[in-house]
Design an enzyme around this catalytic site. Sequence first.
Site, mmCIF file in Angstrom:
data_model
loop_
_atom_site.group_PDB
_atom_site.id
_atom_site.type_symbol
_atom_site.label_atom_id
_atom_site.label_comp_id
_atom_site.label_asym_id
_atom_site.label_seq_id
_atom_site.Cartn_x
_atom_site.Cartn_y
_atom_site.Cartn_z
ATOM 1 N N HIS A 160 7.405 33.896 23.237
ATOM 2 C CA HIS A 160 8.101 34.125 22.000
ATOM 3 C C HIS A 160 9.075 35.476 22.395
ATOM 4 O O HIS A 160 10.574 34.941 22.028
ATOM 5 C CB HIS A 160 7.508 34.420 20.838
ATOM 6 C CG HIS A 160 6.915 33.205 20.195
ATOM 7 N ND1 HIS A 160 7.698 31.806 19.801
ATOM 8 C CD2 HIS A 160 5.786 32.855 19.688
ATOM 9 C CE1 HIS A 160 7.023 30.983 19.333
ATOM 10 N NE2 HIS A 160 5.681 31.485 19.158
ATOM 11 N N GLU A 169 8.249 26.893 19.030
ATOM 12 C CA GLU A 169 6.470 26.943 19.325
ATOM 13 C C GLU A 169 6.439 25.936 20.511
ATOM 14 O O GLU A 169 5.223 26.439 21.450
ATOM 15 C CB GLU A 169 5.870 26.384 17.981
ATOM 16 C CG GLU A 169 5.953 27.155 16.862
ATOM 17 C CD GLU A 169 4.905 28.432 17.248
ATOM 18 O OE1 GLU A 169 3.799 28.262 17.813
ATOM 19 O OE2 GLU A 169 5.336 29.385 16.809
ATOM 20 N N HIS A 193 1.216 32.770 25.020
ATOM 21 C CA HIS A 193 2.245 32.322 23.967
ATOM 22 C C HIS A 193 2.800 33.341 23.184
ATOM 23 O O HIS A 193 4.041 32.943 23.121
ATOM 24 C CB HIS A 193 1.143 31.360 23.077
ATOM 25 C CG HIS A 193 2.024 30.841 21.884
ATOM 26 N ND1 HIS A 193 2.183 29.455 21.829
ATOM 27 C CD2 HIS A 193 2.338 31.631 20.762
ATOM 28 C CE1 HIS A 193 2.766 29.243 20.692
ATOM 29 N NE2 HIS A 193 2.783 30.251 20.078
ATOM 30 N N GLU A 194 2.254 34.180 22.798
ATOM 31 C CA GLU A 194 2.942 35.478 22.068
ATOM 32 C C GLU A 194 3.956 36.191 22.958
ATOM 33 O O GLU A 194 5.285 36.344 22.450
ATOM 34 C CB GLU A 194 1.879 36.309 21.427
ATOM 35 C CG GLU A 194 1.131 35.686 20.544
ATOM 36 C CD GLU A 194 1.917 35.309 19.179
ATOM 37 O OE1 GLU A 194 2.566 35.842 18.709
ATOM 38 O OE2 GLU A 194 1.658 34.032 19.187
#
Length: 266
Positions: free
Chosen positions: A141, A194, A137-138
């Site tokens: 980004h 997100e 997820h990070e």
Amino acid sequence: MGRRAFLLAAGASAAGSALAQVNVGESSRLRSLVPASELEQAAAQQYGELMQQARTKRALAPESHPQLQRLRAISSRLIADAPRWNDRARGWRWEVNLIGSDSINAFCMPGGKIAVFTGLLDKLQLTDDEVAMVVGHEMAHALREHARERIAKSQGTGALLSLGAQLFGLGSLGDVAASLGTQLLTLKFSRDDEIEADLVGLEMGARSGFNPNASVSLWDKMARASGNQGSTSFLSTHPSGADRTRRLQENIPRVEGLYRQAIARR
């Protein structure tokens, strides 16, 4: 004609295999207003300063730390898939570090600078699959360049031109890098960002052989943690909720085949 048809079919198959199974669309063109290399340079400087601060406080995990080795082993599998989402990632100097802190937090700065806090691993008792979903997820980004887009939207063209001049040696690089680094650490991504990070991280994890169902169990743990006392920095910028879990559950079938293929290759 038969050979030509075969080659066309093979080409279509190869192209199709490179396409994302989750639907995240194209990245925002606004990001082009912020030079990627300069943003990555500022992020690298700030990351280095943060790691030095952690080292001074004896909070930076040594190379021999088993949790750091575990984290790097998980991350390396995800990093291998990163260029699929951003060709610039081929040239990034990836770094993965573990910081001793009760904080439930993790981040990936532009240019592939990853840090995870021990509170995230220990308090939530994350499995390898769940760790992969957080890191994925990070990384998403950074790969989708959400920070670049956010800064472009918030700064305005005039400020960006000034920033560019400073970064090219006409001003104070240190001041600009510190300012940008602070922004990168406190940046709150939009709801759409997100969603993208959830879905891209989900597919990256599946392609790397991590169980996509862990995305749901991860956010279940996050939701429980949000009701407890303590430092939950990650949760302040990554709110959990039923909509998030539902969206992940809807997309898991899209990537299950990728997960099975990855497992079969291991």
